[in-house]
Structure formats: C-alpha cells, structure tokens
Design an enzyme around this catalytic site. Structure first.
Site, short mmCIF file in Angstrom:
data_model
loop_
_atom_site.label_atom_id
_atom_site.label_comp_id
_atom_site.label_asym_id
_atom_site.label_seq_id
_atom_site.Cartn_x
_atom_site.Cartn_y
_atom_site.Cartn_z
N HIS A 174 0.82 -1.22 0.00
CA HIS A 174 0.00 0.00 0.00
C HIS A 174 0.85 1.26 0.00
CE1 HIS A 174 0.76 0.89 4.29
NE2 HIS A 174 0.62 -0.40 4.52
N CYS A 190 3.09 -5.05 6.68
CA CYS A 190 2.69 -4.60 5.36
C CYS A 190 3.89 -3.99 4.62
CB CYS A 190 1.55 -3.59 5.44
SG CYS A 190 -0.04 -4.32 5.87
#
Length: 228
Positions: A174, A190
């Site tokens: 992301h 992440c």
C-alpha cells in the site's frame, strides 16, 4: 394577430434576452468574467466531481521528503527465473522488484516490517483498491488499542493512495502518508511505498499477480545498476 398567450410568451422571452444582455454588459464593464445564463427550459451542464489527488509527499511536519537515489523508482538489471509481471519483495534491502523480463525489473524503495514483524512466503494479489478504507486487524488493535476501528480512505489514511491485498493474509502492499519511512523497517508486516510509486505499481499489475516475499535471512546483493 397573435394569440394573447403567445404574445405574453414572446414578451417574456424578449425581456429575458434584454436582461441577459444587460448582465453580461455590466460584468464586462466591471472587469468580471461573463456570467453563463441558461434559459428556464434548459438545464445547466453538470460539473464533474473533482478527482481526489495525492498530496505532495511530506513528513509529519510538512517538510518535503526527497528519497535517496537508491530508493527512487528505476529500471535495474535483475536476474531471475520468475515470469515477467511477478513481484519480488527484497525485505532486507527494502526493495520491491516488478519483473519485466530480459534481465530487468522496475525497482521501488519500500518500507517493511519492523523487528519481529517480518514474514516471507508466496502470495498473490486478491484485491485492489484506490484510496482504500483502513480497518486495523484485531491483532493490531490488541497491541495498539488507541487505534481507530475504521478510517475512511483519503490523503490522511495510513494506507495511502492505493492498496493491493495479499491472499487471505492481513498484509497489503500500500501507499503511505509518511514517505520518510521508506527504506526503513517500521510496519506491522505490510509493504509500503510512496503514494506516487504505489499508484505506478497499481497500474502495472492485476489481481492474480504472484508476490514473493523474501525472508530477512536471504540477503541478496544490491543489483542497483540502473539501466536509465
């Protein structure tokens, strides 16, 4: 002789025309932009909703962030047997490679999991989202109970401009509103890129793309020889 109804309609139209001419003339005399007037039987054109744009990349103090040269998006020499279109996450060196074939890859600087939160394995992109909402997983809430339970997408959202969800895991590739964290081990697992870079990567990959995450112990040589 005109019917009284038609006569009144004609007079009304002439009056509206005169009013429009007067308003335009007054605007021009005053130096203002001419007004757009639409007859009562016409609908003004609908203005398109403005597109949400990523803000300039800056740190929490609003200071513009300039990435080191090695972390900027660039085409590099990269030897691999993986098929073009594959994503390879070089966790220890904080790089994401998008295999292009012919011994080359597009390389992006990334932020990865902090100590104790790195992981490895093979996944695939199962979902893509623009300006995604953020719902912290229960594991994160347990560690950081002060976090919001849900946050709408937008420039202030920690997921940034784009997100690509990895399999059935809690992990995503992301964007970020903290570009100064690129090149660091800071996340809960992440993979983060600048908003510009994640938008570029997002446009190049599809749902189903293979993602290989290398472990911290597999420290590859920096193949940072840019080709252009």
């Amino acid at each position: 002789m005109l019917h009284p109804y038609r006569l009144n309609t004609r007079r009304a139209a002439l009056a509206l025309g005169a009013l429009a001419v007067g308003v335009v003339a007054f605007s021009a005399a005053a130096g203002a932009a001419p007004l757009q007037l639409f007859p009562f039987f016409m609908t003004p054109p609908v203005q398109a909703a403005p597109q949400l744009q990523a803000p300039p990349q800056a740190d929490e103090d609003g200071i513009a962030v300039e990435l080191p040269a090695r972390l900027k998006r660039q085409v590099v020499n990269y030897a691999t047997r993986e098929a073009p279109g594959t994503i390879i996450i070089d966790t220890p060196n904080t790089y994401l490679y998008l295999v292009m074939g012919h011994g080359q890859a597009m390389r992006y600087g990334i932020g990865v999991g902090r100590d104790g939160f790195t992981w490895s394995g093979v996944q695939s992109i199962t979902k893509k989202a623009e300006w995604p909402d953020w719902t912290p997983p229960p594991e994160m809430i347990a560690r950081q109970p002060y976090l919001p339970r849900q946050m709408a997408g937008g420039p202030g959202n920690p997921l940034g401009a784009r997100a690509m969800y990895l399999g059935g895991t809690i992990y995503r590739i992301h964007g970020t509103n903290a570009p100064d964290t690129i090149g660091k081990h800071v996340s809960s697992g992440c993979i983060r890129l600048t908003n510009d870079d994640v938008a570029d990567l997002y446009s190049r990959v599809n749902v189903g793309t293979k993602v290989i995450v290398l472990p911290m112990t597999e420290r590859r040589a920096d193949l940072g020889a840019a080709t252009r």
